[in-house]
Scaffold this active site. Structure first.
Site, mmCIF file in Angstrom:
data_model
loop_
_atom_site.group_PDB
_atom_site.id
_atom_site.type_symbol
_atom_site.label_atom_id
_atom_site.label_comp_id
_atom_site.label_asym_id
_atom_site.label_seq_id
_atom_site.Cartn_x
_atom_site.Cartn_y
_atom_site.Cartn_z
ATOM 1 C CG ASP A 203 100.670 -35.605 -15.533
ATOM 2 O OD1 ASP A 203 99.794 -36.937 -14.702
ATOM 3 O OD2 ASP A 203 101.307 -35.245 -14.519
ATOM 4 C CD GLU A 267 96.135 -37.097 -13.537
ATOM 5 O OE1 GLU A 267 95.948 -37.968 -12.251
ATOM 6 O OE2 GLU A 267 96.784 -35.677 -13.050
#
Ligand code: NOJ
Length: 536
Positions: A203, A267
């Site tokens: 993330d 990401e």
């Protein structure tokens, strides 16, 4: 060809699952790990190589799993560690790998580390987070804005300092300058890798390190990408800092120390391809980095053609780009790109599944599942609540549509799902599975073709001139792909000889092409080139 024969992720199709919405095994309206295990046969039938699960770790769900309060256990709503072990082992039997989501940038405000950290300025965990004194006027220490809007700082009344949160105030940012934080995450990586997890999607990987001096971010400029302008400032000092590469290298060493090697997928929410490429390092950082330029572009041959060409050129040789039409933060591609036009959605699918690199499908993409409108009173996404009616993330997070039966194959009849069902009567797996013309059959056939043809997996990408609105390219020597992406686009590409190996609207499958390849609006064709007569 991938340079590393162990790099199974570099040319196949992977599949993202939002666990709360995939399959509910215990009738509580929330999808869970045993539900995913029960659906593995669908995934192996579809032909994907692995699955990425959005966070399954313990969370109070201020941001639906992205606020973690225990990095080494499964959230009880989703199952147990034993359920995860069972999923990994059942997946392995079908040659499917399981990739988890790692959220290193921040924790939940309820994580025991943060509870300790905010207890006093001298607490040993204090420095695990980013704290700063108020500015002279008592306001936040600098101008950083949260990616979800508003200031990125919240004052902790008890200790009189602000803590940083690049997302919600319930998601305090960790301090990655602190060696103890780095050591702790080494252990977290090993904890999951030791259980047989094949890798992580990381993330906001580009954000974990912030400027040590906490300098103000600069304003946006005229030429900036629309997404950056929407934020109102360039995330120059709280994102993409040079030192982030050291952290990623450290993780890569851990991932590479396993047999087989584990994969790291970032990401990488950045807006230029050179920056994206930098996160692959010298094949010593991320194995894959998501390409958000594609998601944030319209379905236009001109816009996507440039992004694909630039990305293909920028990603280091031997590494693979990543292509995806949507995810849990963005509207589904049949709605966002194709605005409900089934032919354009099919053309987009043909494009996605014929690009060089790794392709991620988002659950439901295989049936052309559109967004679901979620009324204000049912919105659960904190961003959706803040930004209603302009933007929200619930429309793409609604339950998977397995059948038209009560409960839609997601849950038991009569059970209220955590988010409302979409139009499952029109889009569901059961109805599409035996239908030769369905979106699902197209998806499966395209994946099978890619698997069978090395040129479609790893052949070089070469763009070809085409009429306006049509994106055309070769893959290796063997295939030419031409897709009408813009609304109403059609035309002729001359000098093409071969046979249509697959077509978006199916009725052109098997057609012989002898010189002129004609596309009507909505066409997308994969032509197996007759090599001896190949002028292109
Ligand atoms: C990116 C994730 O994909 C998104 O869902 C989340 O809200 C933010 N990062 C914060 O973790």
């Amino acid at each position: 060809m991938p340079e590393d024969p162990e790099a199974w992720w570099s040319e196949g199709v992977l599949y993202q699952i939002y666990p709360r919405s995939y399959a509910d095994s215990n009738g509580d309206g929330v999808g869970d790990l045993p539900g995913i295990t029960q659906r593995l046969d669908h995934l192996s039938w579809l032909g994907v190589k692995g699955i990425w699960l959005d966070p399954i770790t313990v969370s109070p769900n201020a941001d639906w799993g992205y606020d973690v309060s225990d990095f080494c256990d499964v959230d009880p709503a989703l199952g147990t560690l034993e359920d995860l072990d069972a999923l990994v082992s059942e997946a392995a039997k079908r040659d499917l790998r399981v990739i988890l989501d790692l959220v290193p940038n921040h924790t939940s405000i309820e994580h025991p580390w943060f509870i300790e950290a905010r207890a006093s300025r001298s607490n040993p965990k204090r420095d695990w987070y980013v704290w700063a004194d108020p500015s002279e006027d008592g306001g936040p220490p600098n101008n950083w804005a949260s990616s979800f809007g508003g200031p990125a700082w919240t004052l902790d009344e008890t200790t009189g300092q602000y803590f940083l949160h690049n997302f919600l105030s319930e998601q305090p940012d960790l301090n990655w300058w602190n060696p103890e934080v780095r050591d702790e995450f080494d252990r977290i990586l090993a904890f999951w890798f030791d259980r047989g997890v094949a890798g992580f999607r990381i993330d906001v990987v580009h954000m974990v390190i912030k400027d040590a001096q906490l300098r103000d971010n600069p304003p946006v400029e005229d030429g900036d990408h629309w997404f950056i302008k929407m934020r109102g400032q360039r995330q120059f000092y709280n994102s993409c800092r040079p030192e982030v590469h050291d952290v990623i290298k450290r993780w890569r060493k851990i991932a590479d120390s396993y047999t087989p090697k584990r994969v790291l997928i970032g990401e990488t929410h950045v807006f230029d391809t050179e920056m994206l490429a930098s996160f692959y390092g010298d094949d010593d950082e991320l194995n894959l980095g998501f390409n958000f330029l594609m998601i944030h572009a319209p379905l236009s041959a001109e816009a996507l053609g440039k992004i694909i060409e630039d990305t293909d050129a920028a990603i280091p040789p031997g590494s693979a780009p990543v292509w995806t039409g949507g995810n849990h933060d963005n509207y589904r591609f049949p709605s966002r790109w194709a605005e409900g036009d089934a032919d354009r959605a099919r053309a987009a699918l043909v494009m996605l599944l014929t690009l060089r690199g790794s392709v991620f499908l988002y659950y439901g993409d295989e049936i052309g599942m559109p967004d679901t409108e979620v009324p204000l009173e049912q919105i659960l996404d904190p961003v959706g609540i803040r930004m209603y009616p302009v933007f929200g993330r619930d429309p793409e997070r609604t339950p998977m549509q397995w059948s038209a039966d009560p409960g839609f194959g997601f849950t038991e009849p009569g059970v209220e799902p955590w988010l409302p069902f979409g139009d499952a009567a029109s889009f569901n797996v059961a109805d599409q599975v035996g239908d030769a013309d369905s979106f699902l059959t197209l998806t499966r056939d395209l994946i099978a073709l890619r698997d069978a043809e090395s040129d479609l997996r790893s052949g070089a990408f070469t763009r070809i001139a085409a009429p306006v609105g049509i994106l055309a390219y070769r893959r290796g020597d063997g295939f030419l792909i031409a897709a009408s992406l813009d609304e109403g686009a059609g035309g002729v590409i001359s000098g093409v000889n071969g046979e249509v190996a697959a077509s978006a609207r199916r009725f052109r499958d098997g057609e012989q092409i002898d010189g002129d390849l004609t596309l009507e609006p909505g066409d997308a064709l994969i032509v197996r080139l007759a090599l001896s007569r190949q002028p292109l």
